[in-house]
Design a protein around this motif. Structure first.
Motif, PDB file in Angstrom:
ATOM      1  N   PHE A 237       0.843  -1.186   0.000  1.00  0.00           N
ATOM      2  CA  PHE A 237       0.000   0.000   0.000  1.00  0.00           C
ATOM      3  C   PHE A 237       0.885   1.246   0.000  1.00  0.00           C
ATOM      4  O   PHE A 237       1.832   1.358   0.779  1.00  0.00           O
ATOM      5  CB  PHE A 237      -0.914   0.001   1.218  1.00  0.00           C
ATOM      6  N   THR A 238       0.541   2.183  -0.881  1.00  0.00           N
ATOM      7  CA  THR A 238       1.393   3.360  -1.091  1.00  0.00           C
ATOM      8  C   THR A 238       0.586   4.637  -0.936  1.00  0.00           C
ATOM      9  O   THR A 238      -0.537   4.736  -1.444  1.00  0.00           O
ATOM     10  CB  THR A 238       2.014   3.327  -2.499  1.00  0.00           C
ATOM     11  N   GLY A 239       1.156   5.618  -0.265  1.00  0.00           N
ATOM     12  CA  GLY A 239       0.577   6.951  -0.208  1.00  0.00           C
ATOM     13  C   GLY A 239      -0.763   7.009   0.508  1.00  0.00           C
ATOM     14  O   GLY A 239      -1.043   6.231   1.425  1.00  0.00           O
ATOM     15  N   ARG A 240      -1.579   7.976   0.114  1.00  0.00           N
ATOM     16  CA  ARG A 240      -2.940   8.178   0.627  1.00  0.00           C
ATOM     17  C   ARG A 240      -2.988   8.572   2.099  1.00  0.00           C
ATOM     18  O   ARG A 240      -4.048   8.500   2.721  1.00  0.00           O
ATOM     19  CB  ARG A 240      -3.791   6.918   0.443  1.00  0.00           C
ATOM     20  N   ASP A 241      -1.879   8.999   2.684  1.00  0.00           N
ATOM     21  CA  ASP A 241      -1.878   9.315   4.115  1.00  0.00           C
ATOM     22  C   ASP A 241      -2.857  10.439   4.446  1.00  0.00           C
ATOM     23  O   ASP A 241      -3.602  10.371   5.418  1.00  0.00           O
ATOM     24  CB  ASP A 241      -0.466   9.710   4.575  1.00  0.00           C
ATOM     25  N   ALA A 242      -2.866  11.484   3.622  1.00  0.00           N
ATOM     26  CA  ALA A 242      -3.768  12.605   3.880  1.00  0.00           C
ATOM     27  C   ALA A 242      -5.218  12.175   3.780  1.00  0.00           C
ATOM     28  O   ALA A 242      -6.064  12.587   4.578  1.00  0.00           O
ATOM     29  CB  ALA A 242      -3.478  13.745   2.905  1.00  0.00           C
TER      30      ALA A 242
END
Length: 676
Positions: free
Chosen positions: A84-89
């Motif tokens: 899973f990559t990114g999407r933290d915001a």
């Protein structure tokens, strides 16, 4: 444990305070019996009570007494994606909105197929699993199968003999004692298909609901988070981490070709990993076989899901409910992955089989594509993702593909301005439609639209010449000439192709080639057109300018004068075409050293263009620079200001690094230096 210890200490304090109260009430000076022993030997009593307290603390709790919270229970929660990559915001936004003060318990994650809605919901469930006591993951794609999943969920919760009608309220009732809970409804359809399965009344505040969907229309039911494709940095990060030997530069190019769609990127990584394909080779395969490649490779977490089949159910559904929307989607699939102006379809009666007769029918046709996540709709445009286009193209029968190509060629030919010189709106319209013209004319055309394709290619090359992209203009115009020569009976069009090629070669610094092409164009047009045809005037003016470059000014002058007479008679003295003839004749005089004769011709050309074009049009910039050179030769002090204005126009239109802009600013510098 700490509650039990506190209870034991409290019991000792009660015993001590009670004994004091007893002695105070009796008025005795000493404590009777055992209590007197407590007064005399307090530490002995405390040592005797400690083992008793420890025994009491070790006893199991009584039935019915509240125990410590159990670890969270998960029902059908898919495995966590290790890549899973990114999407933290976005994950933080989902958490904040679910736990906000206004008690929003339901949130919809909306986006096109393959954008990663399910993966986001799964990652959220794992990332915040310690915050919940119960988590369930339900498939909502088939509404009729939601209730049976609640029956299974009821069994998981220990509710025996529950039927489909009872399951949903019984489950939510049981979850009251397991709050906070989380239920994810994955891949839901329209809101009405899921209403029966959502908590209502007081049950709604006991937990959180996440719905993932590609279908629009949920904003009236819950808060909506619109999930877009990856940022380019997220795409590159995933590819570089997953694929050995992947550089950031290659990752950037592959991500561009895949439109930053998360599923496609996972699929690409799976393909390269399984086949041991190098990143450079994979990029080449994407460029040449995109429609085939979207069916190759498997994401590590969803081996049955590939981009090629991702939208097939939605298209099949449209075919049944709104076949005109499928026709529209197929047309868009052959265009560029850029905003498509909707008037391209409404402006040509041949584009669709049956253009909707009223505004409502047309609006619902366009809206169906946006509603099912197959396109993004703007105020007057439609954008279809490049991989949706590829999947639709791959599924189109050959006959449908040919038919759509013919319809689009004719629609584009009706939509693009063919008078690039006198139409003030030609430039912005061409900028809007050029990507689609290039997309539709990329391959060899069907015989039914070969002529239309040739005209589109030439007109596109003329526009590219106007904005200074000569290399692409050359390639397109050469294809136009080859098509026109292969069709037959196209002599006027062949002449137009030849003169456009002559102009391109002149601007590319090949005057001998330009002369040969211009002479051939003039011969072709004089054989098939009237002697006073404006097309012949264009040939004459072009040839005259080329002869000047070759140093044959005396031969050029009568050609330029004849071109001016033809256009003045055909269009009138103030037409933009006349301004081109004036410039051509002025060039001849300048090359002959007669700047005084050139100056009034240039001034007249400038007045014509300023009356017809926007103040920052390239044609005005070119005239200003030409006028500045001539006036400088005549020692006119206004030359520097004219050059500065012309250079600024080129800077705005072409950019600071364009060769013509650099030459313009060099002229400004030399004139300013001369003034000093």
């Amino acid at each position: 444990m700490w509650r039990r210890l506190a209870s034991a200490v409290a019991a000792l304090l009660v015993l001590f305070v009670g004994s004091l109260a007893f002695n105070a009430a009796s008025g005795q000076s000493h404590w009777p019996g055992p209590l007197d022993f407590v007064r005399v030997h307090p530490w002995v009593v405390l040592l005797l009570l400690i083992p008793l307290a420890l025994v009491g603390l070790g006893q199991p709790p009584r039935p019915g007494r509240r125990q410590d919270p159990l670890p969270p229970t998960a029902y059908r929660l898919p495995p966590r994606n290790p890549n899973f990559t990114g999407r933290d915001a976005t994950l933080r936004e989902v958490r904040q909105r679910l736990t906000s003060a206004d008690d929003v318990a339901m949130l919809v994650v909306h986006g096109m197929g393959g954008v990663g809605k399910t993966q986001l919901a799964v990652e959220y469930a794992y990332r915040y699993l310690p915050k919940y006591r119960f988590v369930a993951f339900l498939d909502a794609e088939a509404p009729d199968l939601v209730a049976p999943q609640f029956v299974s969920l009821a069994g998981e919760l220990g509710l025996a003999e529950v039927n489909s009608e009872q399951a949903i309220p019984r489950v939510y009732g049981n979850l009251v004692d397991r709050r906070p809970w989380l239920i994810v409804f994955d891949n839901a359809e329209k809101p009405g298909t899921l209403t029966h399965a959502l908590p209502s009344g007081g049950l709604a505040g006991n937990g959180h609901v996440i719905v993932t969907t590609r279908v629009s229309g949920w904003s009236g039911s819950a808060g909506v988070v619109d999930l877009e494709v990856f940022t380019r940095q997220e795409s590159m990060k995933l590819l570089v981490r997953r694929v050995p030997g992947m550089t950031e530069a290659l990752a950037d190019r592959i991500a561009e070709q895949l439109g930053d769609l998360p599923l496609a990127l996972e699929q690409a990584a799976g393909y390269m990993g399984y086949n041991r394909t190098t990143p450079e080779r994979y990029r080449e395969l994407l460029a040449s076989h995109l429609e085939d490649m979207i069916g190759q490779g498997e994401p590590s977490d969803r081996p049955a899901v590939v981009v090629a089949t991702l939208w097939r159910l939605s298209v099949d559904r449209l075919q049944t409910e709104q076949p005109q929307a499928v026709r529209l989607l197929e047309l868009c699939a052959l265009l560029a992955p850029e905003p498509v102006p909707l008037d391209l379809f409404t402006g040509s009666p041949e584009t669709l089989d049956e253009t909707p007769a009223d505004a409502l029918a047309w609006d619902t046709t366009v809206g169906a594509l946006a509603g099912l996540g197959l396109a993004r709709r703007g105020e007057a445009s439609l954008v279809v993702h490049r991989l949706v286009q590829a999947a639709v193209r791959a599924a189109m029968p050959a006959e449908a593909h040919t038919d759509a190509r013919v319809r689009l060629c004719r629609a584009l030919l009706a939509a693009v301005p063919d008078d690039l010189h006198s139409d003030p709106d030609a430039r912005p319209r061409w900028q809007q439609l050029l990507p689609h013209v290039i997309a539709v004319t990329r391959d060899d055309p069907p015989a039914e639209c070969a002529a239309e394709t040739a005209v589109l290619l030439r007109l596109a090359s003329e526009f590219l010449v106007q904005i200074g992209d000569f290399s692409m203009a050359l390639a397109l115009c050469e294809r136009a000439l080859a098509l026109d020569e292969s069709i037959g009976n196209r002599d006027p069009e062949v002449g137009f192709d030849l003169i456009t090629l002559a102009q391109i070669h002149r601007d590319l610094g090949a005057p001998e080639t330009s002369r040969r092409l211009a002479e051939r164009a003039l011969t072709v047009h004089e054989a098939c057109l009237p002697a006073d045809s404006p097309a012949i005037a264009t040939d004459l003016a072009t040839l005259a300018r080329t002869l000047c470059i070759l140093g044959e000014q005396e031969a050029a002058r009568p050609l330029a004068e004849r071109a001016l007479r033809i256009d003045e008679a055909a269009y009138g003295p103030d037409d933009p075409y006349v301004s081109f003839d004036l410039i051509a004749l002025a060039n001849v005089h300048v090359d002959l050293g007669d700047h005084a004769s050139a100056a009034p011709l240039i001034s007249r050309a400038l007045r014509i263009r300023e009356a017809k074009y926007a103040p920052d049009h390239l044609y005005i910039g070119y005239v200003l620079l030409f006028q500045a050179r001539v006036l400088h030769a005549l020692n006119d002090s206004t030359a520097a200001d004219l050059a500065r204005r012309g250079a600024q126009i080129l800077h705005t239109r072409l950019g600071r690094n364009h060769p013509k802009t650099e030459d313009a600013f060099a002229l400004v510098g030399s004139l300013q230096g001369g003034a000093r």
